[in-house]
Enzyme design. Sequence first.
Site, PDB file in Angstrom:
ATOM      1  N   ARG A  42     -52.493  31.723  36.244  1.00 19.50           N
ATOM      2  CA  ARG A  42     -52.227  33.152  36.028  1.00 19.50           C
ATOM      3  C   ARG A  42     -53.513  33.974  35.944  1.00 19.50           C
ATOM      4  NH1 ARG A  42     -46.871  32.742  32.143  1.00 19.50           N
ATOM      5  NH2 ARG A  42     -45.411  33.067  33.845  1.00 19.50           N
ATOM      6  N   LYS A 204     -30.138  22.961  34.043  1.00 20.50           N
ATOM      7  CA  LYS A 204     -28.757  23.447  33.914  1.00 20.50           C
ATOM      8  C   LYS A 204     -28.223  24.175  35.138  1.00 20.50           C
ATOM      9  CE  LYS A 204     -28.500  24.636  29.014  1.00 20.50           C
ATOM     10  NZ  LYS A 204     -28.654  25.877  28.231  1.00 20.50           N
ATOM     11  N   GLY A 357     -40.720  28.559  36.292  1.00 23.04           N
ATOM     12  CA  GLY A 357     -41.876  28.141  35.509  1.00 23.04           C
ATOM     13  C   GLY A 357     -42.184  26.663  35.611  1.00 23.04           C
ATOM     14  N   GLY A 380     -39.370  33.203  34.685  1.00 20.66           N
ATOM     15  CA  GLY A 380     -38.058  33.842  34.506  1.00 20.66           C
ATOM     16  C   GLY A 380     -37.907  35.140  35.276  1.00 20.66           C
TER      17      GLY A 380
HETATM   18  P1  ADP Z   1     -37.628  26.058  36.320  1.00 19.65           P
HETATM   19  O1  ADP Z   1     -38.408  26.409  35.057  1.00 19.65           O
HETATM   20  O2  ADP Z   1     -38.524  25.707  37.462  1.00 19.65           O
HETATM   21  O3  ADP Z   1     -36.615  27.115  36.663  1.00 19.65           O
HETATM   22  P2  ADP Z   1     -35.742  24.465  34.848  1.00 19.65           P
HETATM   23  O4  ADP Z   1     -36.237  25.093  33.592  1.00 19.65           O
HETATM   24  O5  ADP Z   1     -34.400  24.838  35.321  1.00 19.65           O
HETATM   25  O6  ADP Z   1     -36.814  24.706  36.012  1.00 19.65           O
HETATM   26  O7  ADP Z   1     -35.730  22.882  34.691  1.00 19.65           O
HETATM   27  C1  ADP Z   1     -36.834  22.149  34.277  1.00 19.65           C
HETATM   28  C2  ADP Z   1     -36.465  21.005  33.388  1.00 19.65           C
HETATM   29  O8  ADP Z   1     -35.407  20.232  33.920  1.00 19.65           O
HETATM   30  C3  ADP Z   1     -37.609  20.060  33.191  1.00 19.65           C
HETATM   31  O9  ADP Z   1     -38.062  20.148  31.867  1.00 19.65           O
HETATM   32  C4  ADP Z   1     -37.034  18.686  33.518  1.00 19.65           C
HETATM   33  O10 ADP Z   1     -37.432  17.674  32.619  1.00 19.65           O
HETATM   34  C5  ADP Z   1     -35.559  18.924  33.421  1.00 19.65           C
HETATM   35  N1  ADP Z   1     -34.794  17.941  34.202  1.00 19.65           N
HETATM   36  C6  ADP Z   1     -34.918  17.663  35.512  1.00 19.65           C
HETATM   37  N2  ADP Z   1     -34.109  16.649  35.861  1.00 19.65           N
HETATM   38  C7  ADP Z   1     -33.451  16.274  34.755  1.00 19.65           C
HETATM   39  C8  ADP Z   1     -32.477  15.268  34.469  1.00 19.65           C
HETATM   40  N3  ADP Z   1     -32.032  14.464  35.413  1.00 19.65           N
HETATM   41  N4  ADP Z   1     -32.031  15.186  33.196  1.00 19.65           N
HETATM   42  C9  ADP Z   1     -32.484  16.012  32.245  1.00 19.65           C
HETATM   43  N5  ADP Z   1     -33.396  16.968  32.445  1.00 19.65           N
HETATM   44  C10 ADP Z   1     -33.881  17.101  33.689  1.00 19.65           C
HETATM   45 MG    MG Z   2     -37.875  26.286  33.010  1.00 19.75          MG
END
Ligand code: ADP
Ligand code: MG
Length: 412
Positions: A42, A204, A357, A380
């Site tokens: 950043r 999720k 993120g 976000g």
């Molecule tokens: P971003 O921040 O890129 O939008 P998310 O916050 O949606 O991504 O997801 C990131 C998290 O998802 C990570 O901390 C990772 O550990 C978790 N994750 C990925 N695969 C799994 C899984 N199979 N079971 C539980 N958590 C998971």
């Molecule tokens: Mg995230």
Amino acid sequence: MSDGLKGIKTVRDFELKGKTVFLRLDLNVPMDKEGNITDETRITASLPTIKYCFEKGAKIIIASHLGRPKTSADRQYSMEPVAKRLGELLDLEVVLMEEPDSEGVKHILYGPMKNQIICLENLRFDQGEVENSTELAVMWTSYADIYINDAFGASHRAHASISALPEMMQEKGVGFLIEKEIKMLDGLFDKPQKPYIAVLGGSKVSDKIPVIEKLINVVDGFVIGGAMAYTFLKAQGVEVGKSLVEADKLKYAKEMIERIEARGKTLLLPVDHITSQAFGDTKNIRVTTNHQIKENEIGLDIGPKTIELYKKYLAEAKTVFWNGPMGVFETTEFSKGTFAIAEVMAANPGTMIVGGGDSAAAAEISGFADKMTHISTGGGASLEYLQGERLPGLEVLRKRKQSESSTSTPTF
Ligand code: ADP
Ligand code: MG
């Protein structure tokens, strides 16, 4: 979609010489317990706008938040390490101002200010920042001539430095980083090169539904991994053991599968997994032979066959948008799937965009970050923007100042 940059000025549109620019940046970098910056993306992403303002002869006040301090006594959130690093990278003296309303700021501003720029202390040390305080904004207007927002990652928050301040300013616009972010993200919906594939993962489904709903109209296919995949697999009747499933999203997942099929689009789900018996458990790791998972197991990464399948499919794409890791990449044993996505994207000469993120962090750790077309620094904010939400920090820049618009309205 939102209106992109319509009606918004950029830093190029202003005569900066001798003017004081209030530069809202997102310098909210992760730090370890000793106060060392662990990822300076950043900061480096903010340099072009700072350098431009400096070269054009502006007096610069940098402002950012850092973490979530409760009071100014939370010294671990001091901007000091950030200011220091900025000074090194810019080869300028960065003067950290404890008190933004002190005479000190004005003293420096009204002096010759040769090789200096000002950096305010953590904006959130003052509660007024998150409360969108008018008082705080008025104080800043006492020394700022031009307001530039280059803090994409904070633009979804109506805070004083993002909303109340520009509301009062006549001269306002965005910096180069926001300009690039918006162009890149808008490009995902405006005639993207095909085939266009969205890679979605992360923790999720519920977090991603609004983005899925936007993407379903433009992409040719979805590649799903991460915990999210288990809700989809379960919706198809596959055994997923103790893997994370959002029970209240099973119906949505089922309908989405049908909608994708009805439109003749592709949906790829994992065909094998790396499993274990608990999150931190690296003793009972197993590679499944197919998409089924045993009752006492959790799926923590996509398996080798899935990696091959996804890599092959993504190699053919001309546009890829990736949001959400394929597994619990924070643990080495469950990081292969995520890094394989980064690798295949890095090798693809098409438009490769990473948002989110954790995904941005994963791309950095993978070592392939510099091969991507764009990694959004917005976290976000990028997802909210992609969902078509209007970001307060952008909307306020489209608006004319209250008094200005009322005087320009003819009265009969
Ligand atoms: P971003 O921040 O890129 O939008 P998310 O916050 O949606 O991504 O997801 C990131 C998290 O998802 C990570 O901390 C990772 O550990 C978790 N994750 C990925 N695969 C799994 C899984 N199979 N079971 C539980 N958590 C998971
Ligand atoms: Mg995230």
